[in-house]
Design a protein around this motif. Structure first.
Motif, PDB file in Angstrom:
ATOM      1  N   TYR A  13      47.937  46.627  42.332  1.00  0.00           N
ATOM      2  CA  TYR A  13      48.968  47.592  42.724  1.00  0.00           C
ATOM      3  C   TYR A  13      48.314  48.960  42.873  1.00  0.00           C
ATOM      4  O   TYR A  13      47.666  49.459  41.938  1.00  0.00           O
ATOM      5  CB  TYR A  13      50.086  47.660  41.681  1.00  0.00           C
ATOM      6  N   ASP A  14      48.455  49.547  44.063  1.00  0.00           N
ATOM      7  CA  ASP A  14      47.916  50.866  44.365  1.00  0.00           C
ATOM      8  C   ASP A  14      49.019  51.896  44.092  1.00  0.00           C
ATOM      9  O   ASP A  14      49.960  52.032  44.879  1.00  0.00           O
ATOM     10  CB  ASP A  14      47.492  50.915  45.837  1.00  0.00           C
ATOM     11  N   PRO A  15      48.935  52.638  42.977  1.00  0.00           N
ATOM     12  CA  PRO A  15      50.013  53.582  42.640  1.00  0.00           C
ATOM     13  C   PRO A  15      50.116  54.762  43.595  1.00  0.00           C
ATOM     14  O   PRO A  15      51.193  55.350  43.747  1.00  0.00           O
ATOM     15  CB  PRO A  15      49.652  54.040  41.222  1.00  0.00           C
ATOM     16  N   VAL A  29      51.634  46.833  46.782  1.00  0.00           N
ATOM     17  CA  VAL A  29      50.941  45.692  46.178  1.00  0.00           C
ATOM     18  C   VAL A  29      49.855  45.243  47.149  1.00  0.00           C
ATOM     19  O   VAL A  29      50.102  45.078  48.346  1.00  0.00           O
ATOM     20  CB  VAL A  29      51.910  44.528  45.902  1.00  0.00           C
ATOM     21  N   VAL A  30      48.648  45.059  46.626  1.00  0.00           N
ATOM     22  CA  VAL A  30      47.521  44.603  47.437  1.00  0.00           C
ATOM     23  C   VAL A  30      47.323  43.115  47.148  1.00  0.00           C
ATOM     24  O   VAL A  30      46.986  42.735  46.028  1.00  0.00           O
ATOM     25  CB  VAL A  30      46.239  45.390  47.113  1.00  0.00           C
ATOM     26  N   ASP A  31      47.536  42.283  48.160  1.00  0.00           N
ATOM     27  CA  ASP A  31      47.537  40.823  47.975  1.00  0.00           C
ATOM     28  C   ASP A  31      46.557  40.166  48.932  1.00  0.00           C
ATOM     29  O   ASP A  31      46.784  40.102  50.134  1.00  0.00           O
ATOM     30  CB  ASP A  31      48.955  40.290  48.213  1.00  0.00           C
ATOM     31  N   HIS A  32      45.439  39.667  48.405  1.00  0.00           N
ATOM     32  CA  HIS A  32      44.424  38.988  49.214  1.00  0.00           C
ATOM     33  C   HIS A  32      44.529  37.469  49.129  1.00  0.00           C
ATOM     34  O   HIS A  32      43.751  36.764  49.774  1.00  0.00           O
ATOM     35  CB  HIS A  32      43.016  39.402  48.754  1.00  0.00           C
ATOM     36  N   VAL A  33      45.472  36.953  48.303  1.00  0.00           N
ATOM     37  CA  VAL A  33      45.448  35.518  47.978  1.00  0.00           C
ATOM     38  C   VAL A  33      46.813  34.829  48.114  1.00  0.00           C
ATOM     39  O   VAL A  33      46.999  33.725  47.637  1.00  0.00           O
ATOM     40  CB  VAL A  33      44.919  35.313  46.537  1.00  0.00           C
ATOM     41  N   ARG A  34      47.767  35.472  48.750  1.00  0.00           N
ATOM     42  CA  ARG A  34      49.123  34.934  48.895  1.00  0.00           C
ATOM     43  C   ARG A  34      49.844  34.807  47.545  1.00  0.00           C
ATOM     44  O   ARG A  34      50.696  33.953  47.335  1.00  0.00           O
ATOM     45  CB  ARG A  34      49.106  33.569  49.573  1.00  0.00           C
ATOM     46  N   GLY A  35      49.500  35.701  46.619  1.00  0.00           N
ATOM     47  CA  GLY A  35      50.141  35.667  45.310  1.00  0.00           C
ATOM     48  C   GLY A  35      51.609  36.042  45.354  1.00  0.00           C
ATOM     49  O   GLY A  35      52.421  35.486  44.608  1.00  0.00           O
ATOM     50  N   LEU A  36      51.959  36.979  46.248  1.00  0.00           N
ATOM     51  CA  LEU A  36      53.368  37.375  46.378  1.00  0.00           C
ATOM     52  C   LEU A  36      54.233  36.200  46.816  1.00  0.00           C
ATOM     53  O   LEU A  36      55.332  35.992  46.295  1.00  0.00           O
ATOM     54  CB  LEU A  36      53.501  38.526  47.386  1.00  0.00           C
ATOM     55  N   GLU A  37      53.716  35.409  47.745  1.00  0.00           N
ATOM     56  CA  GLU A  37      54.459  34.247  48.225  1.00  0.00           C
ATOM     57  C   GLU A  37      54.599  33.199  47.118  1.00  0.00           C
ATOM     58  O   GLU A  37      55.652  32.577  46.976  1.00  0.00           O
ATOM     59  CB  GLU A  37      53.738  33.634  49.433  1.00  0.00           C
ATOM     60  N   ASP A  38      53.547  33.025  46.318  1.00  0.00           N
ATOM     61  CA  ASP A  38      53.620  32.040  45.232  1.00  0.00           C
ATOM     62  C   ASP A  38      54.599  32.477  44.142  1.00  0.00           C
ATOM     63  O   ASP A  38      55.273  31.630  43.535  1.00  0.00           O
ATOM     64  CB  ASP A  38      52.225  31.796  44.645  1.00  0.00           C
ATOM     65  N   ILE A  39      54.693  33.777  43.884  1.00  0.00           N
ATOM     66  CA  ILE A  39      55.707  34.256  42.935  1.00  0.00           C
ATOM     67  C   ILE A  39      57.097  33.971  43.494  1.00  0.00           C
ATOM     68  O   ILE A  39      57.993  33.506  42.776  1.00  0.00           O
ATOM     69  CB  ILE A  39      55.525  35.765  42.654  1.00  0.00           C
ATOM     70  N   LYS A  40      57.261  34.238  44.786  1.00  0.00           N
ATOM     71  CA  LYS A  40      58.555  33.988  45.424  1.00  0.00           C
ATOM     72  C   LYS A  40      58.925  32.512  45.355  1.00  0.00           C
ATOM     73  O   LYS A  40      60.081  32.147  45.099  1.00  0.00           O
ATOM     74  CB  LYS A  40      58.503  34.459  46.878  1.00  0.00           C
ATOM     75  N   GLN A  41      57.940  31.625  45.573  1.00  0.00           N
ATOM     76  CA  GLN A  41      58.175  30.184  45.557  1.00  0.00           C
ATOM     77  C   GLN A  41      58.088  29.583  44.151  1.00  0.00           C
ATOM     78  O   GLN A  41      58.286  28.379  43.981  1.00  0.00           O
ATOM     79  CB  GLN A  41      57.160  29.483  46.472  1.00  0.00           C
ATOM     80  N   LYS A  42      57.748  30.417  43.163  1.00  0.00           N
ATOM     81  CA  LYS A  42      57.622  29.982  41.763  1.00  0.00           C
ATOM     82  C   LYS A  42      56.592  28.859  41.618  1.00  0.00           C
ATOM     83  O   LYS A  42      56.868  27.785  41.081  1.00  0.00           O
ATOM     84  CB  LYS A  42      58.986  29.547  41.201  1.00  0.00           C
ATOM     85  N   ILE A  43      55.379  29.156  42.082  1.00  0.00           N
ATOM     86  CA  ILE A  43      54.295  28.164  42.076  1.00  0.00           C
ATOM     87  C   ILE A  43      53.057  28.762  41.406  1.00  0.00           C
ATOM     88  O   ILE A  43      52.686  29.910  41.666  1.00  0.00           O
ATOM     89  CB  ILE A  43      53.933  27.733  43.507  1.00  0.00           C
ATOM     90  N   ILE A  44      52.417  27.965  40.543  1.00  0.00           N
ATOM     91  CA  ILE A  44      51.120  28.322  39.968  1.00  0.00           C
ATOM     92  C   ILE A  44      50.055  27.617  40.801  1.00  0.00           C
ATOM     93  O   ILE A  44      50.046  26.385  40.906  1.00  0.00           O
ATOM     94  CB  ILE A  44      50.997  27.871  38.496  1.00  0.00           C
ATOM     95  N   ARG A  45      49.157  28.408  41.402  1.00  0.00           N
ATOM     96  CA  ARG A  45      48.121  27.865  42.287  1.00  0.00           C
ATOM     97  C   ARG A  45      46.800  28.582  41.979  1.00  0.00           C
ATOM     98  O   ARG A  45      46.783  29.798  41.788  1.00  0.00           O
ATOM     99  CB  ARG A  45      48.509  28.134  43.752  1.00  0.00           C
ATOM    100  N   THR A  46      45.723  27.835  41.895  1.00  0.00           N
ATOM    101  CA  THR A  46      44.432  28.479  41.665  1.00  0.00           C
ATOM    102  C   THR A  46      44.040  29.298  42.888  1.00  0.00           C
ATOM    103  O   THR A  46      44.459  29.022  44.011  1.00  0.00           O
ATOM    104  CB  THR A  46      43.313  27.452  41.391  1.00  0.00           C
TER     105      THR A  46
END
Length: 411
Positions: free
Chosen positions: A122-124, A129-146
């Protein structure tokens, strides 16, 4: 995005000092994930392009604990803030630590992390939010992914398998298919018992622990850390005709208690009932449990083993047992056990316990003291037995005064 937490004011000051010195300073990892999910972060990690030596110049009280890995610790009163330089990890040497680190870009730093939901920045300054790994989408989909290849991530640190299960338990997320499939291909034999214990306890304290328990079981990991599951597969430990692990799952699923002590009781005591108290030391040694937790398990396990004749016990036994400092754990365990096996036996006992327990759990002071008995000539083991006997008479209402007790003892 709004951040909360007891240390947030100090975190902002640290970020401000780094930025005023001309460096990038972002928030990273769990605090970003938790804030996105409207949860209060337990700790805050900061990432920056400042090198460790540059960080130390800005913060003279900084600790060099993880300096060779590009990490500097800022101590505050009762907590710490971690500042890490953006880095890329080298080859892992011991299933936990990389042999070397190279200072790198934010994207490379994100790509070395365990799970996508933990690889967000997170850039204050920009409020982004700086997302290089699709983490925002995984939070939205409620998924734990390496992040990237799960086999590689697990090879670097086998404990990440349990961490993934634990996050599923705590966040009520599902585990991505490949992330789960590779979890069962690794052994945790090289992982310390202390690290395994810590992850299991966090998993048991999760909001949706049944998800974590199911992942442990289905992956085969559970049988490797609790081999007693195989040993007791055909044993039955309750009137509901359940084996220890089945009963453990029922107890942990039905009861949402997040206290560590109760979760340990639900997890281990059914196995103690099946295998005997002599096996307790194996559990406590393997999981490096504290002496206090071991004593609680011993107390609850020991009294459950003789629960069948508890209804015939006198008031003195019920009072001293359930007024013991661990008595509340035993009471709660038996109460929840009855809600599953539904024999009705515990209801009789619990009513008797409630009827005799005094307000606020305070037992009356003994009418007769050790000195009184010593004056009668009692000593050694006989003195201890006389103390117990006289107090039991008092609690059972058989005597009303000190004189009555002494008269009985003289006979």
């Amino acid at each position: 995005m709004e951040f909360k937490g007891a240390v947030w004011r100090e975190v902002k000051e640290v970020i401000s000092r780094l930025e005023k010195a001309g460096f990038t300073a972002w928030l990273a990892g769990g605090c970003v994930r938790d804030s996105l999910m409207q949860r209060v972060p337990k700790d805050f990690d900061i990432v920056t392009n400042a090198k460790p030596n540059e960080i130390e110049k800005l913060f003279p009280k900084a600790l060099e604990v993880g300096k060779k890995f590009g990490i500097i610790i800022l101590p505050f009163d009762g907590y710490q803030i971690e500042i890490a330089t953006f880095r890329r990890d080298g080859e892992y040497k011991d299933g936990r630590h990389p042999k070397s680190v190279t200072f790198a870009s934010p994207k490379e730093d994100a790509m070395r992390r365990d799970f996508t939901i933990n690889a967000l920045f997170y850039d204050p300054q920009k409020g982004e939010v700086v997302d290089h790994v699709r983490g925002l989408e995984d939070i939205k989909q409620k998924i734990i992914r390496t992040v990237g290849d799960p086999e590689k991530r697990y090879e670097e640190d086998k404990l990440r398998i349990l961490r993934g299960f634990r996050f599923c338990s705590q966040l009520s997320f599902g585990l991505e298919e490949k992330t789960f499939l590779f979890a069962g291909k690794f052994s945790l034999s090289a992982v310390s018992n202390e690290r395994i214990r810590d992850e299991v306890l966090k998993l048991l304290g999760g909001e949706n622990r049944i998800i974590g328990l199911s992942l442990l079981e289905q992956s085969g990991i559970l049988a490797s850390i609790v081999p007693e599951i195989i040993e007791t597969l055909y044993m039955r430990v309750s009137e509901a005709n359940l084996n220890p692990w089945q009963l453990t799952k029922f107890l942990l699923t039905k009861n949402k208690d997040s206290r560590e002590e109760m979760n340990l009781i639900y997890f281990f005591v059914p196995f103690i009932k099946a295998l005997g108290l002599e096996r307790l030391d194996q559990f406590t040694d393997r999981f490096r449990l504290s002496r206090e937790n071991a004593n609680i398990l011993d107390f609850v396990g020991r009294h459950w083993l003789r629960f069948s004749d508890m209804n015939q016990k006198r008031n003195s036994f019920l009072l001293t047992t359930f007024n013991h400092k661990y008595g509340e754990y035993l009471f709660e365990f038996l109460e929840n056990l009855e809600s599953i096996v539904a024999t009705g036996d515990w209801k009789k006992t619990s009513n008797a316990v409630r009827a005799v327990l005094p307000p606020h759990g305070k037992l009356p002071a003994p009418l007769v003291l050790a000195q009184d008995l010593m004056n009668l000539g009692f000593a050694g083991a006989a003195l201890g037995e006389a103390i117990k006997k006289s107090y039991a008479w008092q609690l059972d209402g058989e005597v009303k005064s000190k004189a009555e007790i002494l008269k009985r003892l003289k006979k």
